[in-house]
Every structure is written in structure tokens, then in C-alpha cells.
Design a protein around this motif. Sequence first.
Motif, PDB file in Angstrom:
ATOM      1  N   TYR A  98       0.815  -1.213   0.000  1.00  0.00           N
ATOM      2  CA  TYR A  98       0.000   0.000   0.000  1.00  0.00           C
ATOM      3  C   TYR A  98       0.853   1.268   0.000  1.00  0.00           C
ATOM      4  O   TYR A  98       0.444   2.293  -0.557  1.00  0.00           O
ATOM      5  N   LEU A 101       1.632   1.909  -3.539  1.00  0.00           N
ATOM      6  CA  LEU A 101       0.404   2.339  -4.218  1.00  0.00           C
ATOM      7  C   LEU A 101       0.068   3.797  -3.881  1.00  0.00           C
ATOM      8  O   LEU A 101      -0.375   4.555  -4.747  1.00  0.00           O
ATOM      9  N   MET A 102       0.306   4.201  -2.630  1.00  0.00           N
ATOM     10  CA  MET A 102      -0.054   5.541  -2.159  1.00  0.00           C
ATOM     11  C   MET A 102       1.072   6.561  -2.339  1.00  0.00           C
ATOM     12  O   MET A 102       0.866   7.748  -2.112  1.00  0.00           O
ATOM     13  N   ASP A 142      -6.592  -4.528   5.599  1.00  0.00           N
ATOM     14  CA  ASP A 142      -6.198  -3.580   4.552  1.00  0.00           C
ATOM     15  C   ASP A 142      -6.578  -2.153   4.954  1.00  0.00           C
ATOM     16  O   ASP A 142      -5.786  -1.220   4.785  1.00  0.00           O
ATOM     17  N   VAL A 146      -4.028   1.026   5.332  1.00  0.00           N
ATOM     18  CA  VAL A 146      -4.225   2.238   4.527  1.00  0.00           C
ATOM     19  C   VAL A 146      -4.480   3.443   5.436  1.00  0.00           C
ATOM     20  O   VAL A 146      -3.946   4.532   5.207  1.00  0.00           O
ATOM     21  N   SER A 167      -9.391   7.299  -1.595  1.00  0.00           N
ATOM     22  CA  SER A 167      -8.767   7.168  -2.915  1.00  0.00           C
ATOM     23  C   SER A 167      -8.195   5.768  -3.124  1.00  0.00           C
ATOM     24  O   SER A 167      -8.059   5.310  -4.247  1.00  0.00           O
ATOM     25  N   VAL A 168      -7.890   5.081  -2.030  1.00  0.00           N
ATOM     26  CA  VAL A 168      -7.356   3.719  -2.108  1.00  0.00           C
ATOM     27  C   VAL A 168      -8.450   2.687  -1.828  1.00  0.00           C
ATOM     28  O   VAL A 168      -8.538   1.665  -2.508  1.00  0.00           O
ATOM     29  N   LEU A 169      -9.270   2.979  -0.835  1.00  0.00           N
ATOM     30  CA  LEU A 169     -10.350   2.063  -0.438  1.00  0.00           C
ATOM     31  C   LEU A 169     -11.669   2.828  -0.391  1.00  0.00           C
ATOM     32  O   LEU A 169     -12.070   3.314   0.671  1.00  0.00           O
ATOM     33  N   TYR A 172     -14.176   2.157   2.526  1.00  0.00           N
ATOM     34  CA  TYR A 172     -13.552   2.033   3.845  1.00  0.00           C
ATOM     35  C   TYR A 172     -14.553   2.108   4.998  1.00  0.00           C
ATOM     36  O   TYR A 172     -14.329   1.531   6.060  1.00  0.00           O
TER      37      TYR A 172
END
Length: 190
Positions: A98, A101-102, A142, A146, A167-169, A172
Motif C-alpha cells: 500500500y 500504491l499511495m 487492509d 491504509v 482514494s485507495v479504499l 472504507y
Amino acid sequence: MSFPISYEIIYSKRKSVAIQIRPDGQVIVRAPYGCPRSFINSFIHQKADWIVKHSAENKQRYEKQVQLKKDRPTLSDAQRRRYIETARSIFTQKAAYYARLMGVTYGRISIREQKTRWGSCSSKGNLNFNWRLIFAPEEVVDYIVVHELAHRKEMNHSRAFYNVVASVLPDYKVQEKWLKENGEKLWNCV
């Protein structure tokens, strides 16, 4: 004349008066130096219904947790080490994935058994995770990873922070809800 709600006052360099209710139901008033006792009593009187309600809820929850802890079987050192090493492996892999990814970096990862947190991120970027999360669904794990990595961009819980998480999950909030509803079960599964 005795005051109907007992409380402890903690004075500090703050600008406002705040009420804190500890897990055992004890009421703490945080006040600026020099704040008159009469003002604090008036403030407590205005918030009395809220204090009584939350103090009773906290105390009931606390007593239930104490009882559950007494009923919970004790883990051996070997079991605890095994769970911690499993958690270290999981969180190391997920944090690396992550973070790439971030587009963030982090310091070291510590695995703990925090009593009130599932994870944390220090101002130096060190990450702490509660090993009991290994018993949660993977999506929840996860989310915690994050969430903590998002603090590398926003060291707060502002709208901007949650925009980073989303933006990722994008879903959430489903994981947050699961933790609120089932978090206590993670403490009692082993």
C-alpha cells in the motif's frame, strides 16, 4: 452542599474546559489554570445528563470487559509469539504494497497488543499494529494499513485525510463499521 457528580479536575495550559469520561466511568474535567471552581461546577451542572448517561455506559462496558478478560483463557508465550510473528509478516507485506500504491514511505513496523488502538502512525512515520487484527477479515486489515499510511500525507483525521483513504479504499466505511461492531470479539477470540 455536596455536588451531585463527583469529578477530578486537571488544570493545564488549555483555553477551554472539557469533560472526559474514563472507561471505568470516572469523570475528569480538564480546565485552564485559574478557571474558577464555580465556573466548572456550572459547566458540570449544564452537562449533567450527558455525563450521567456516558459515565454509566462506560462503566457498564468496562465491567463487561473486565469479566470477559477474567473468562478468557491465557495465551502461552509461545502462542503469543506465533501470533505476533504472523501479524508481522502480514503487516510488513501489506504496508509495503500500500505504501508503493499511495506513494508514501514509513519507518519501522511494530506489532503490539494495544488496549485502545488497532494501529497508529508516529510523526516519524513508524507504524504500530495490533496483532489481534489477524483474526479480522482481510479487508479490515487492509483498511487499518491504509488508514495508518494515510497519516503519512495527513497527520490528522480531517476530510483531506479521509479523502486519501477513500482514494485507495472507496468502501472504507464498511470496514470501519465492522470494527465498531466486532472489534470487541477480536479481543475475545484467543
